[in-house]
Design an enzyme around this catalytic site. Structure first.
Site, PDB file in Angstrom:
ATOM      1  N   LYS A   1     -40.536  82.639  11.479  1.00  0.00           N
ATOM      2  CA  LYS A   1     -40.725  84.067  10.549  1.00  0.00           C
ATOM      3  C   LYS A   1     -40.059  83.634   9.255  1.00  0.00           C
ATOM      4  CE  LYS A   1     -40.515  88.715   9.838  1.00  0.00           C
ATOM      5  NZ  LYS A   1     -40.073  90.013  10.640  1.00  0.00           N
TER       6      LYS A   1
ATOM      7  N   LYS B   1     -45.282  83.093  10.994  1.00  0.00           N
ATOM      8  CA  LYS B   1     -45.590  84.304  10.167  1.00  0.00           C
ATOM      9  C   LYS B   1     -44.914  83.925   8.902  1.00  0.00           C
ATOM     10  CE  LYS B   1     -44.074  89.100  10.072  1.00  0.00           C
ATOM     11  NZ  LYS B   1     -43.220  90.098  10.572  1.00  0.00           N
TER      12      LYS B   1
END
Ligand code: PBG
Length: 306
Positions: free
Chosen positions: A178, A231
């Site tokens: 992420k 992400k």
């Protein structure tokens, strides 16, 4: 016959925002077409998705400022409306897959995913808070938990806490790679969860790094993750491919709010054709190697193929 990539509703997870109250369906200005729902309207929304064959959801709570504190105690409070709605959803739709985000930010008065002390995020002291939140969410009936907080060691810590509490069947969708991205803006508008000071660069990844994602993947895998996630998605397709090539765990990609908002804005201006650009976008994330896509377009796609 020679088509290499399939895109199906079963691959999609629909993120949903829930807030306390009743009769509320309030649109997120920076993410048109996406709403914060009060519990009874959220149930209706889930029902309409289920009727379209869309059965996977990830929930996020919009918590009133008065309930936020520095240690995110509301996240495991017995009267928490978010835990209650999870119980109601699983009671009414036991066949749906219900995922919860695990991080302090929706409940934190500092707007950070971890505990803040003297202006810095303290990794290890955050872990017991995440563990309490995880056990409360598993108890409420969530099928999978998605730690999005990016603290080091949290997957193993959560796994142990869940197992000790008897929730051996609750899965972990690890936000593995992420990035500290500019594309989370509309999401933070939805939850009013932007950091009060500083940024998230000490715990989220440097957008310049691809090989570091492999280290994160190895750690999450050893700690017991059931699925690895990248992400954002579109700006990190190479990272998705990298993880897909190097891991045998299912790979998820989070097509985040800012990525969806860009496309929506162009389509609403008439500059792109939504019914063509949207499925092409999702297909490209699948082609890069994502087994699962979290996307705000999930319901529109389900409606389109129906
Ligand atoms: C926070 C969290 C964020 C998102 C999911 N969980 C935002 C952040 O890290 O600041 C972003 C999702 C999106 O933009 O759609 N733990």
């Amino acid at each position: 016959m020679a088509n290499e990539t399939q895109l199906d509703v079963s691959h999609l997870v629909f993120p949903l925002f829930v807030m306390d109250g009743s009769g509320i369906k309030s649109e997120i200005k920076s993410l048109p077409g996406i709403y914060r729902f009060s519990p009874e309207l959220l149930l209706a929304e889930i029902e309409s998705c289920m009727n379209l064959g869309l059965t996977n959801f990830i929930l996020f709570p919009a918590v009133a400022d008065a309930l936020k504190d520095t240690t995110a105690t509301y996240s495991y409070h017995p009267d928490n409306f978010y835990l209650k709605i999870a119980r109601d959803i699983k009671a009414r739709f036991p066949e749906c897959c219900l995922i919860s985000d695990v991080a302090m930010d929706p409940y934190s008065s500092d707007g950070h995913d971890g505990l803040v002390r003297d202006g810095a995020i303290v990794n290890d002291d955050t872990l017991p808070i995440l563990a309490k939140m995880s056990v409360a969410q598993a108890e409420a009936g969530f099928d999978m938990l998605g730690p999005s907080d990016m603290m080091d060691g949290r997957v193993g810590f959560m796994r142990q806490a869940l197992d000790e509490a008897g929730y051996t069947n609750t899965g972990i969708l690890a936000y593995t790679a992420k990035y500290a991205s500019a594309f989370y803006g509309p999401f933070r508008d939805a939850l009013d969860s932007a950091p009060k000071s500083g940024d998230k660069k000490t715990y989220q990844m440097n957008p310049a790094n691809r090989r570091e994602a492999l280290i994160e993947a190895e750690l999450d895998t050893m700690e017991g993750a059931d699925m690895l996630m990248v992400k954002p998605a579109l700006h990190y397709l190479d990272v998705i491919k990298e993880l897909k090539d190097s891991s045998n765990l299912p790979i998820a990609a989070y097509h985040v709010s800012g990525e969806c908002a860009m496309l929506m804005a162009a389509c609403r201006n008439g500059w792109l054709d939504y019914n063509k650009a949207m499925p092409e976008t999702l297909l490209s994330i699948r082609r890069a190697g994502a087994d699962v896509i979290l996307t705000y377009f999930a319901k529109d796609f389900a409606e389109m193929v129906r």
